[in-house]
Design a protein around this motif. Structure first.
Motif, mmCIF file in Angstrom:
data_model
loop_
_atom_site.group_PDB
_atom_site.id
_atom_site.type_symbol
_atom_site.label_atom_id
_atom_site.label_comp_id
_atom_site.label_asym_id
_atom_site.label_seq_id
_atom_site.Cartn_x
_atom_site.Cartn_y
_atom_site.Cartn_z
ATOM 1 N N LEU A 157 0.809 -0.935 -0.131
ATOM 2 C CA LEU A 157 -0.028 -0.601 0.225
ATOM 3 C C LEU A 157 0.792 0.862 0.115
ATOM 4 C CD1 LEU A 157 -3.122 -0.647 2.691
ATOM 5 C CD2 LEU A 157 -3.195 -0.882 -0.320
ATOM 6 N N ALA A 158 1.692 1.149 0.916
ATOM 7 C CA ALA A 158 2.452 2.797 0.978
ATOM 8 C C ALA A 158 3.156 2.228 -0.888
ATOM 9 C CB ALA A 158 4.030 2.004 1.989
ATOM 10 N N ALA A 159 4.085 1.852 -0.969
ATOM 11 C CA ALA A 159 4.493 1.927 -2.782
ATOM 12 C C ALA A 159 3.258 2.405 -4.321
ATOM 13 C CB ALA A 159 4.829 0.748 -3.772
ATOM 14 N N VAL A 203 7.729 2.292 0.755
ATOM 15 C CA VAL A 203 7.795 1.114 1.802
ATOM 16 C C VAL A 203 9.088 2.042 3.250
ATOM 17 C CG1 VAL A 203 7.867 -1.210 2.343
ATOM 18 C CG2 VAL A 203 6.893 -0.813 0.117
ATOM 19 N N ARG A 204 10.360 1.785 3.202
ATOM 20 C CA ARG A 204 10.534 2.228 4.357
ATOM 21 C C ARG A 204 10.238 3.441 5.336
ATOM 22 N NH1 ARG A 204 15.186 0.836 1.077
ATOM 23 N NH2 ARG A 204 15.638 3.251 0.353
ATOM 24 N N VAL A 205 9.707 4.373 4.496
ATOM 25 C CA VAL A 205 9.249 5.605 4.686
ATOM 26 C C VAL A 205 7.795 5.564 5.325
ATOM 27 C CG1 VAL A 205 8.714 7.707 4.630
ATOM 28 C CG2 VAL A 205 11.169 6.923 3.397
ATOM 29 N N TYR A 206 6.997 4.818 4.885
ATOM 30 C CA TYR A 206 6.096 4.726 5.689
ATOM 31 C C TYR A 206 5.161 3.325 6.146
ATOM 32 C CZ TYR A 206 4.840 8.531 1.945
ATOM 33 O OH TYR A 206 5.215 10.251 1.660
ATOM 34 N N TYR A 207 5.726 2.903 5.490
ATOM 35 C CA TYR A 207 5.536 1.112 6.870
ATOM 36 C C TYR A 207 4.989 1.265 7.765
ATOM 37 C CZ TYR A 207 5.131 -3.940 7.642
ATOM 38 O OH TYR A 207 4.553 -4.741 8.123
ATOM 39 N N LEU A 208 5.958 1.935 8.894
ATOM 40 C CA LEU A 208 5.684 1.127 10.816
ATOM 41 C C LEU A 208 4.208 2.354 10.464
ATOM 42 C CD1 LEU A 208 8.737 2.124 11.977
ATOM 43 C CD2 LEU A 208 7.808 0.243 11.636
ATOM 44 N N ASP A 247 -6.045 4.641 6.147
ATOM 45 C CA ASP A 247 -4.957 4.420 5.521
ATOM 46 C C ASP A 247 -4.140 5.943 4.993
ATOM 47 O OD1 ASP A 247 -6.507 4.589 3.440
ATOM 48 O OD2 ASP A 247 -5.384 2.276 2.644
ATOM 49 N N THR A 248 -5.227 6.279 3.965
ATOM 50 C CA THR A 248 -4.258 7.692 3.104
ATOM 51 C C THR A 248 -4.527 9.001 4.297
ATOM 52 O OG1 THR A 248 -6.634 7.783 2.331
ATOM 53 C CG2 THR A 248 -5.331 7.025 1.081
ATOM 54 N N VAL A 249 -5.610 8.703 4.955
ATOM 55 C CA VAL A 249 -6.039 10.117 5.695
ATOM 56 C C VAL A 249 -4.385 10.096 7.080
ATOM 57 C CG1 VAL A 249 -6.463 10.471 7.649
ATOM 58 C CG2 VAL A 249 -7.894 10.249 6.236
ATOM 59 N N SER A 250 -3.608 8.700 7.908
ATOM 60 C CA SER A 250 -2.746 9.149 7.965
ATOM 61 C C SER A 250 -1.712 9.015 7.431
ATOM 62 C CB SER A 250 -2.475 7.597 8.427
ATOM 63 O OG SER A 250 -2.325 6.601 7.406
ATOM 64 N N LEU A 251 -1.703 9.340 5.723
ATOM 65 C CA LEU A 251 -0.156 9.438 5.227
ATOM 66 C C LEU A 251 -0.243 10.644 5.179
ATOM 67 C CD1 LEU A 251 0.858 6.581 2.816
ATOM 68 C CD2 LEU A 251 1.790 7.047 5.391
#
Length: 397
Positions: free
Chosen positions: A82-84, A113-118, A195-199
């Motif tokens: 999802l992050a990608a 993925v590294r930036v957004y996964y957590l 998910d999109t709200v959190s990002l």
């Protein structure tokens, strides 16, 4: 909706790495379904109607355990693809960028993925709690409505010559499982944009699902348009996959071929639906529940409840809840009073019998002193029709 669909197709067309993310989502979904089904069957879930009717409570508990296990696996695996997808898709929607090289796109996706996964993982955990609660509440509401509707129907079947669809224990079990499964899907719809709200809305993971719920309260018609745009491709994929599995010849290659079809076709559908999800958030959800913040703060922030139009009236909502509870209580009192005791013709009711091999079947155990057959005179003088048989007759005629 059609404009959002065109934007989603544009994202998939311009960024091939989004398809890679879709394949990753398909793999994650397959693992989640496998784990959920394994847990459910380990707890005793069976799709045999008589087995479900024999132990409705046990079947419901097994289904709930499977849903919880599958959802937990999904919450753990889905944030990476999802992050990608969201990062690459938002670059295309906002900045109009295109893919230069697939290898470079893959590296870009791994960086996202590294930036957004957590952050997505934390939001997914809170979403898991929210969707399980939504499943329970939605199931209770639907069961309450069914209880309210079926009670007068049963009363009419006892005391009038009306021919009504007959519910037998098998139907109750199947309907119960369908209600829980449907409540899990429909109950999670209002909090789907966690998910999109959190990002992209600078919202804490613990509150992202609440911001999504706020959009559902403010724009219910928008949420309906979103469902119309997302669910039909998913249902079409499920039908195609089922037909493909039915057409596959039996043998050692059947499972690998079914898995290949699931990943490839499901990956394409997942890439499109997630691109649609992102485009809908960007152009419909974000303008509604997010607004520009001061320059020294984050670029966007969630709008507080006080800044949104209030569409709910607390006294009116409380009155609706009280009416609903009163109707359920009244239906329960009618059932408890056993209003079906009459001098009408009696019918045989099935009894649960456990055979030596452990299977459970239904056999005739005598007459039901509390029930009158619906439409007596039909079906060999009994008039007993299950709901499935009744719907089948309607479909034929």
């Amino acid at each position: 909706m059609f404009r959002t669909a065109r934007r989603a197709i544009t994202v998939v067309n311009r960024r091939p790495a989004v398809l890679l993310g879709g394949f990753g989502l398909a793999v994650a979904q397959g693992i989640a379904v496998f784990v959920g089904w394994t847990v459910a069957t380990a707890f005793g879930l069976s799709l045999t109607p008589t087995r479900i009717a024999a132990d409705i409570v046990g079947s419901m508990g097994a289904l709930a355990a499977g849903i919880a296990a599958g959802s937990a696996v999904w919450a753990l695996l889905a944030p990476a693809p999802l992050a990608a997808i969201y990062h690459l898709g938002r670059e295309t929607l906002v900045y109009g960028t295109r893919a230069n090289d697939l290898a470079d796109e893959a590296r870009h996706a791994l960086s996202a993925v590294r930036v957004y996964y957590l952050k997505l993982l934390a939001a997914s955990v809170w979403h898991l709690v929210g969707i399980l609660l939504a499943t329970v509440l939605s199931s209770l509401v639907v069961f309450g409505l069914l209880f309210i509707v079926l009670t007068p129907l049963q009363f009419l079947s006892y005391h009038t010559p009306l021919s009504l669809p007959w519910f037998d224990p098998v139907d109750y079990g199947m309907v119960a499982l369908l209600v829980v499964a449907g409540a899990h899907v429909a109950g999670g719809l209002p909090i789907r944009f966690f998910d999109t709200v959190s990002l992209f809305a600078n919202e804490r993971p613990s509150r992202a699902w609440m911001t999504s719920l706020r959009f559902a309260l403010v724009r219910p018609e928008g949420l309906l348009r979103y469902a119309v745009g997302v669910f039909p491709p998913t249902v079409a994929f499920a039908v195609v996959f089922w037909l493909t599995v039915e057409a596959l010849p039996a043998g050692p290659m059947a499972i690998p071929m079914a898995g290949f079809v699931f990943v490839v076709v499901g990956g394409i559908v997942a890439a499109y639906t997630r691109a649609f999800h992102l485009a809908f958030f960007e152009y419909t959800v974000s303008p509604t529940v997010c607004r520009l913040a001061p320059a020294e703060a984050a670029p966007v922030r969630s709008v507080t409840a006080e800044e949104l139009p209030v569409l709910t009236n607390k006294p009116r909502t409380l009155a609706k809840v009280l009416v609903f509870v009163l109707l359920v209580t009244s239906a329960g009192m009618v059932r408890t009073a056993d209003v079906g005791v009459t001098d009408d013709a009696r019918i045989e009711v099935p009894a649960m019998v456990t055979v030596d091999d452990g299977t459970t079947t239904f056999e005739s155990s005598g007459e039901d002193v509390n029930a009158k057959p619906s439409g007596a005179g039909n079906d060999g003088g009994h008039g007993k029709r299950t709901v499935m048989e009744w719907f089948w007759d309607v479909a034929i005629y």
